[in-house]
Design a protein around this motif. Structure first.
Motif, PDB file in Angstrom:
ATOM      1  N   GLU A  24     -58.602 -16.274  42.268  1.00  0.00           N
ATOM      2  CA  GLU A  24     -58.434 -16.919  40.886  1.00  0.00           C
ATOM      3  C   GLU A  24     -57.309 -14.881  41.263  1.00  0.00           C
ATOM      4  O   GLU A  24     -57.216 -13.815  41.774  1.00  0.00           O
ATOM      5  N   PHE A  25     -55.887 -15.347  39.669  1.00  0.00           N
ATOM      6  CA  PHE A  25     -54.606 -14.238  40.091  1.00  0.00           C
ATOM      7  C   PHE A  25     -54.573 -13.959  38.371  1.00  0.00           C
ATOM      8  O   PHE A  25     -55.018 -14.728  37.785  1.00  0.00           O
ATOM      9  N   ALA A  26     -54.139 -12.261  38.464  1.00  0.00           N
ATOM     10  CA  ALA A  26     -53.763 -11.859  37.808  1.00  0.00           C
ATOM     11  C   ALA A  26     -51.990 -11.425  37.270  1.00  0.00           C
ATOM     12  O   ALA A  26     -52.382 -10.851  38.729  1.00  0.00           O
ATOM     13  N   VAL A  27     -50.977 -11.541  36.735  1.00  0.00           N
ATOM     14  CA  VAL A  27     -49.746 -11.460  36.192  1.00  0.00           C
ATOM     15  C   VAL A  27     -49.518  -9.743  35.436  1.00  0.00           C
ATOM     16  O   VAL A  27     -50.260 -10.496  34.514  1.00  0.00           O
ATOM     17  N   ASP A  28     -49.232  -9.071  35.852  1.00  0.00           N
ATOM     18  CA  ASP A  28     -48.963  -8.263  34.586  1.00  0.00           C
ATOM     19  C   ASP A  28     -47.854  -6.759  35.385  1.00  0.00           C
ATOM     20  O   ASP A  28     -47.533  -6.899  36.480  1.00  0.00           O
ATOM     21  N   SER A  29     -47.177  -6.548  34.510  1.00  0.00           N
ATOM     22  CA  SER A  29     -46.311  -5.060  35.086  1.00  0.00           C
ATOM     23  C   SER A  29     -46.931  -3.624  34.372  1.00  0.00           C
ATOM     24  O   SER A  29     -47.624  -3.621  33.715  1.00  0.00           O
ATOM     25  N   SER A  30     -45.914  -2.791  35.168  1.00  0.00           N
ATOM     26  CA  SER A  30     -46.531  -1.503  34.819  1.00  0.00           C
ATOM     27  C   SER A  30     -44.466  -0.476  35.057  1.00  0.00           C
ATOM     28  O   SER A  30     -44.436  -1.063  36.112  1.00  0.00           O
ATOM     29  N   GLY A  31     -44.750   0.583  34.059  1.00  0.00           N
ATOM     30  CA  GLY A  31     -43.624   1.165  34.629  1.00  0.00           C
ATOM     31  C   GLY A  31     -43.739   2.811  35.159  1.00  0.00           C
ATOM     32  O   GLY A  31     -45.381   2.566  34.892  1.00  0.00           O
ATOM     33  N   ARG A  80     -36.512  10.509  31.281  1.00  0.00           N
ATOM     34  CA  ARG A  80     -36.748  10.302  32.611  1.00  0.00           C
ATOM     35  C   ARG A  80     -36.682   8.765  32.621  1.00  0.00           C
ATOM     36  O   ARG A  80     -36.135   7.852  31.955  1.00  0.00           O
ATOM     37  N   LYS A  81     -35.694   8.510  33.514  1.00  0.00           N
ATOM     38  CA  LYS A  81     -35.290   6.744  33.782  1.00  0.00           C
ATOM     39  C   LYS A  81     -36.493   6.500  34.897  1.00  0.00           C
ATOM     40  O   LYS A  81     -36.948   6.786  35.440  1.00  0.00           O
ATOM     41  N   TYR A  82     -36.986   4.889  34.149  1.00  0.00           N
ATOM     42  CA  TYR A  82     -37.914   4.436  34.780  1.00  0.00           C
ATOM     43  C   TYR A  82     -37.744   3.108  35.388  1.00  0.00           C
ATOM     44  O   TYR A  82     -36.950   2.609  35.030  1.00  0.00           O
ATOM     45  N   VAL A  83     -38.274   2.818  36.689  1.00  0.00           N
ATOM     46  CA  VAL A  83     -38.418   1.102  36.791  1.00  0.00           C
ATOM     47  C   VAL A  83     -40.081   0.536  36.769  1.00  0.00           C
ATOM     48  O   VAL A  83     -41.279   1.130  36.790  1.00  0.00           O
ATOM     49  N   LYS A  84     -39.711  -0.878  36.627  1.00  0.00           N
ATOM     50  CA  LYS A  84     -40.609  -1.277  35.776  1.00  0.00           C
ATOM     51  C   LYS A  84     -40.964  -2.142  37.557  1.00  0.00           C
ATOM     52  O   LYS A  84     -40.684  -2.894  38.430  1.00  0.00           O
ATOM     53  N   ILE A  85     -42.703  -2.300  37.658  1.00  0.00           N
ATOM     54  CA  ILE A  85     -43.229  -3.117  38.838  1.00  0.00           C
ATOM     55  C   ILE A  85     -44.100  -4.328  38.527  1.00  0.00           C
ATOM     56  O   ILE A  85     -44.982  -3.974  37.433  1.00  0.00           O
ATOM     57  N   HIS A  86     -44.061  -5.596  38.014  1.00  0.00           N
ATOM     58  CA  HIS A  86     -44.145  -6.571  38.306  1.00  0.00           C
ATOM     59  C   HIS A  86     -44.651  -7.155  39.340  1.00  0.00           C
ATOM     60  O   HIS A  86     -44.888  -6.857  40.782  1.00  0.00           O
ATOM     61  N   LEU A  87     -46.539  -7.641  39.320  1.00  0.00           N
ATOM     62  CA  LEU A  87     -46.943  -7.718  40.418  1.00  0.00           C
ATOM     63  C   LEU A  87     -47.901  -8.853  40.358  1.00  0.00           C
ATOM     64  O   LEU A  87     -48.665  -8.657  39.174  1.00  0.00           O
ATOM     65  N   THR A  88     -48.417  -9.846  41.032  1.00  0.00           N
ATOM     66  CA  THR A  88     -49.773 -10.593  41.120  1.00  0.00           C
ATOM     67  C   THR A  88     -50.606  -9.797  41.984  1.00  0.00           C
ATOM     68  O   THR A  88     -50.325  -9.722  43.262  1.00  0.00           O
ATOM     69  N   CYS A  89     -52.171  -9.997  42.105  1.00  0.00           N
ATOM     70  CA  CYS A  89     -53.208  -9.752  42.122  1.00  0.00           C
ATOM     71  C   CYS A  89     -54.174 -10.205  42.268  1.00  0.00           C
ATOM     72  O   CYS A  89     -54.315 -10.794  41.574  1.00  0.00           O
ATOM     73  N   GLY A  90     -54.892 -10.630  43.068  1.00  0.00           N
ATOM     74  CA  GLY A  90     -56.488 -11.456  43.305  1.00  0.00           C
ATOM     75  C   GLY A  90     -57.491 -10.319  42.077  1.00  0.00           C
ATOM     76  O   GLY A  90     -57.594  -9.001  42.583  1.00  0.00           O
ATOM     77  N   VAL A  91     -58.220 -11.416  41.780  1.00  0.00           N
ATOM     78  CA  VAL A  91     -59.043 -10.901  40.913  1.00  0.00           C
ATOM     79  C   VAL A  91     -60.751 -10.648  41.423  1.00  0.00           C
ATOM     80  O   VAL A  91     -61.025  -9.210  40.710  1.00  0.00           O
ATOM     81  N   LYS A  92     -60.453 -11.108  42.598  1.00  0.00           N
ATOM     82  CA  LYS A  92     -61.797 -10.689  43.377  1.00  0.00           C
ATOM     83  C   LYS A  92     -61.614  -9.741  44.088  1.00  0.00           C
ATOM     84  O   LYS A  92     -62.513  -9.107  44.068  1.00  0.00           O
ATOM     85  N   THR A  93     -60.836  -9.453  44.934  1.00  0.00           N
ATOM     86  CA  THR A  93     -60.524  -8.611  45.769  1.00  0.00           C
ATOM     87  C   THR A  93     -59.688  -7.036  45.364  1.00  0.00           C
ATOM     88  O   THR A  93     -59.181  -6.517  45.930  1.00  0.00           O
ATOM     89  N   ASN A  94     -58.644  -8.153  44.367  1.00  0.00           N
ATOM     90  CA  ASN A  94     -57.102  -6.465  43.819  1.00  0.00           C
ATOM     91  C   ASN A  94     -56.251  -6.767  44.749  1.00  0.00           C
ATOM     92  O   ASN A  94     -55.326  -5.577  44.865  1.00  0.00           O
TER      93      ASN A  94
END
Length: 188
Positions: free
Chosen positions: A75-82, A105-119
């Motif tokens: 099981e996975f979750a997808v999200d992003s953060s600046g 400030r300039k910023y970058v965005k990180i999009h990622l998929t992570c496991g729900v159980k283990t992170n």
């Protein structure tokens, strides 16, 4: 500088959470132990951060780091953060004062998929700060699907699109993405 050494420089600096100047002493120790060929100048470490060739290597390292959890995570979750950078850019504040430039400030965005159980992070994309979330979804799921058996994918409304729902379904998973307000659902 070899690609192998560049990856070592950046991994050591990130692990130690030190500036490029302060990590040189640790890199000198690594050279003496035979892990790298040459102790770099601190500017060389900074230049390595801009090397586009290393992006694919680091994505691969992120992917294979989760191999021990391959059987556990379904099981996975997808999200992003600046993340803000140390650089500043000029911005026009259109809402309140059209002709006034501001420094932000300039910023970058990180999009990622992570496991729900283990992170465990299973896939990552880094884009400029204004990139939309939804277009990154397909590549994140495909990267994750190379190693993991996807049963469920959770995401927020920013990823709500027919294409993203189909991407998860095609790999055999069940998408849990809420619909946006303007969606009309036709029930047969």
């Amino acid at each position: 500088v070899s690609t192998r050494d560049k990856i070592f420089y950046l991994a050591l600096q990130a692990y130690n959470e030190k500036s490029s100047r302060r990590c040189i002493a640790d890199l000198e120790i690594a050279r003496r132990l035979g892990y790298i060929q040459k102790t770099p100048h601190f500017n060389t470490v900074l230049k390595c951060m801009k090397d586009e060739v290393l992006v694919d290597y680091f994505k691969h390292l992120v992917t294979v780091s989760g191999l021990p959890l391959q059987q556990v995570e379904t099981e996975f979750a997808v999200d992003s953060s600046g993340l803000s950078t140390s650089q500043f850019g000029r911005w026009i504040d259109v809402r309140f004062d059209e002709n006034k430039f501001k420094e932000r400030r300039k910023y970058v965005k990180i999009h990622l998929t992570c496991g729900v159980k283990t992170n465990i992070i299973t896939a990552v994309n880094v884009t400029n700060g204004f990139s939309a979330d939804s277009p990154q979804f397909e590549s994140l799921i495909k990267q994750t699907n190379r190693i993991y058996n996807i049963k469920e994918v959770s995401a927020d409304k920013a990823y709500s699109s027919r294409n993203n729902m189909e991407v998860v379904s095609k790999v055999g998973g069940l998408p849990f993405i809420p619909y946006k307000k303007n969606v009309n659902i036709a029930i047969p």
